[in-house]
Write an enzyme that holds these catalytic residues in place. Sequence first.
Site, PDB file in Angstrom:
ATOM      1  N   ASP A 103       4.411  -0.814  -7.129  1.00 58.74           N
ATOM      2  CA  ASP A 103       3.304  -0.245  -6.369  1.00 58.74           C
ATOM      3  C   ASP A 103       1.933  -0.649  -6.908  1.00 58.74           C
ATOM      4  OD1 ASP A 103       2.184   1.698  -4.395  1.00 58.74           O
ATOM      5  OD2 ASP A 103       1.513   2.676  -6.233  1.00 58.74           O
ATOM      6  N   ASP A 122       2.031   0.142 -12.505  1.00 65.07           N
ATOM      7  CA  ASP A 122       3.218   0.785 -13.063  1.00 65.07           C
ATOM      8  C   ASP A 122       4.451   0.127 -12.466  1.00 65.07           C
ATOM      9  OD1 ASP A 122       3.281   1.746 -10.455  1.00 65.07           O
ATOM     10  OD2 ASP A 122       2.272   3.606 -10.983  1.00 65.07           O
ATOM     11  N   TYR A 144       1.360   9.893  -3.597  1.00 68.70           N
ATOM     12  CA  TYR A 144       1.169   9.594  -2.176  1.00 68.70           C
ATOM     13  C   TYR A 144       1.651  10.784  -1.350  1.00 68.70           C
ATOM     14  CZ  TYR A 144       0.334   4.825  -3.720  1.00 68.70           C
ATOM     15  OH  TYR A 144      -0.190   3.715  -4.360  1.00 68.70           O
ATOM     16  N   GLU A 169      -7.822   0.591 -11.322  1.00 70.02           N
ATOM     17  CA  GLU A 169      -6.519   0.471 -10.665  1.00 70.02           C
ATOM     18  C   GLU A 169      -6.467  -0.774  -9.787  1.00 70.02           C
ATOM     19  OE1 GLU A 169      -3.133   1.709 -10.870  1.00 70.02           O
ATOM     20  OE2 GLU A 169      -3.963   3.692 -10.442  1.00 70.02           O
TER      21      GLU A 169
END
Length: 831
Positions: free
Chosen positions: A87, A90, A245, A481
């Site tokens: 994703d 990670d 999410y 991120e």
Amino acid sequence: MKKAIAFISGLVMCAAALTAPVKSAQQVEVKAAGDYNYAEALQKSMFFYEVQQSGKLPEWNSVPWRADSMVNEDGKETDIVPGGWFDAGDHFKFAHTNAYSASMMAWGYLQYKDAVDKAGLGETYRNNLQWGLDFVNGCYLGDGKLVGTIGDFEGGSTDHNIWCSAEVYLRKHHLNSGDWDRPYDTIKNSSTAALCAAALAEGYLVFKDEQPDKAATYLKNAKELFEYADKWRDAKDVGGMSGMYNTSSWLDDCMFAAGWLYKATGDKSYIDKIEKDYLPNFPTENQSTDPKFTWGLCWDDTCQAAVYLYADITGNDEWKAHVAKHINHWIEGGGDIKYTGDGLAWLFQWGCLRHATTTAWLALLAADDMFKADTAKAEKFRTWAKSQMDYCFGDNSMKMSYVLGMGDKNPTAIHHRTASGIHDDHWNELGKPKAAAASGSGENWQTEYAHTLYGALIGGPDSSGNYDDAKISVSDYQYTEVAIDYNAGYTAALCAMIADYPGGKILENFPPKEEPKWAEWEVAAILNGSGDSYTEVKAWAMNHTAWPARVAKDISYRYYFNIEELTKAGLSVDNVKVEAKSQQYKEGEQGFATVEGPFKYDGDATGNTYYAEIKFADGRAIQPTGQSEHRDEVQFRVSIPDAIDGKPTTGAWDPTNDWSYEGIDKADSLKSADALNPHFTMYVDGKLVWGEEPDGTKPDPTATENPQPTEPKTEATTEATKPATEATKPATEATTAATTEPSAEVSNATTEPTNPGGNVPATKYGDVTLDNEVDIVDVVALNKFLLGVSDLNEQKRANADVQNDRKLDGNDALVLLKYVLGIIKEVPQSK
């Protein structure tokens, strides 16, 4: 000679305008109809998706520092659904974000297939798209069973508490849980199911001619998933996605999926459902009856994408006006859209660039399709979209390229485990100055990233347009991120950009090969004790691999000692005892070591050098996954008896002339840098990987125990796929009319195919004439050689290789010239 003088004069004229080190083929900007090389950006976005690949990698994966992941010790992939994309930084895999990302990518390709193919990226793009689609397809188990999350989400999301490379992550999972199978769940979530249906319907449209059987399976499952999504009408069951999410709505995703299913099948019932069930219940603005036009297209809000599809299919003027209203809301700002002082449309702190570029995708699509007849509107949308995309590439007050591996300035702290190459699970100091990383125990934490994460779109600046790179750390996720959904709409927008702003070209020599930035295998040692008859050592065998991260079963190292004083005392090697004292692992465990010897070292002509061998029963226990796992401690002793036949052996033992003793009496901690001992030699799979043997033998850098994969073929190298714009030419050619960059490809002269100096090392880089000076005379001499006017001997060629890349070409000439002119401060300078 005239040609050489003219060539050098041209270089000198160009050099006056140079203010930075020479750019490589991976950095140079192409100024054509667009301001940036959008084809290169799309090429690198594909690279990012290849970095994110889970499981057994396909042959076409081009990332030189990635290898198979999520496989057990037998090499079998163990995830319930293999493949797919990790994703973010990670190792979670979500059906939801894989589906959303694949749907955006497929949309970009369906709309701009010709431009992508012409750029030489068609096969690469389809390969990457299908990788995501196959995972999404696999997540549907039939009968309404949909895998939602794969990863260590149990016990408080342990994946987020583990920092290691993908290749060894499953070994860390095995240490924690005792098994090789990662947890997964099945969910009844209409939002996720509908996004999967949309992506698979698009996949059918992309692959129906090329792979009809697979495409038919995509479509079959898309229809079933849509039926379940419409039946459930609930988005609350998020399973392991919880906290990451949390899907908030389902209607928008079902409408989005219905639009794509209509495009794939022509079945009007999908449009009927939109008009009967979805449009009457379409979300509205707060305290208003107006259909929702604010916020932005993303994984949790596909309202505007759904509306666009419906308006495009039906030509409905009301909903076409809604599309324009949404895009104008972003262009004009106000409400939820703030503008930074330097021009970024900023929605909120999490992935602000993700939102701006995804909306740019809708704006470009609208300009090129829905509103192409309205010239003024189309130009307005296209100009705004380009400004948001260019902001990401460095057209901002920070002069920061938020697309990693592009431009001259990138953020330094990136939240990505595999790119970091961290071996000890300590990541807090990544991207910080080295001096700031020293711990109170004397251990220096890693600050440098192992790899360049080419093509990843990072989170972005704050609402003022500031990005304080000196203060932002890896844990500031809103800035650092990267994620597959961040790159998804951005990638679709790039498909439009290469069509609307042609001129950029993909890079022929991409990706560049990487050389390890640190020793991947090391031995650290300190003195544990000593006396008149013994030497006792405490040592660590360490695995710091990152090219790629890996483990090995066959690992050993040696401690060398000299017995000259024994023989002078009338003793022999038969009186020497080598033994283990204590160690980290117990017998029967992976990591347990045997300590054996003495063995005679054949590289010493005197016959006095012997060694003790520390060999691990299974070195796979030494894995780059944590502070204790990356090193294996063994304490061992080399000794002689205190007395033989009642006679003391005092004076017969003197370790100070032992090859491996040097330095171990000076280091007081295995964590300190001075404990690293190159006089211990380490072997992996029988090959020397660390240290120097007493006869000077060192590791061969060209013969590693785990070589990187060979460079894959690219479409741009085949005659059949050469576009009319000659995309096979390097992006560094200075012949592009609009470019102001001096060419990094200065000359097409013949280059040396191997080390230009043969086996002769450089004595002084840049001193081509061997007069112990580096000046313009050396520049002339090198260019005369490149032009075939004169020759250079091996020593001169070795000195001329100022890029230290084992060949001579125009890049060396330009680097040398810039050094002579004082533009750069030192050579060699790597490409």
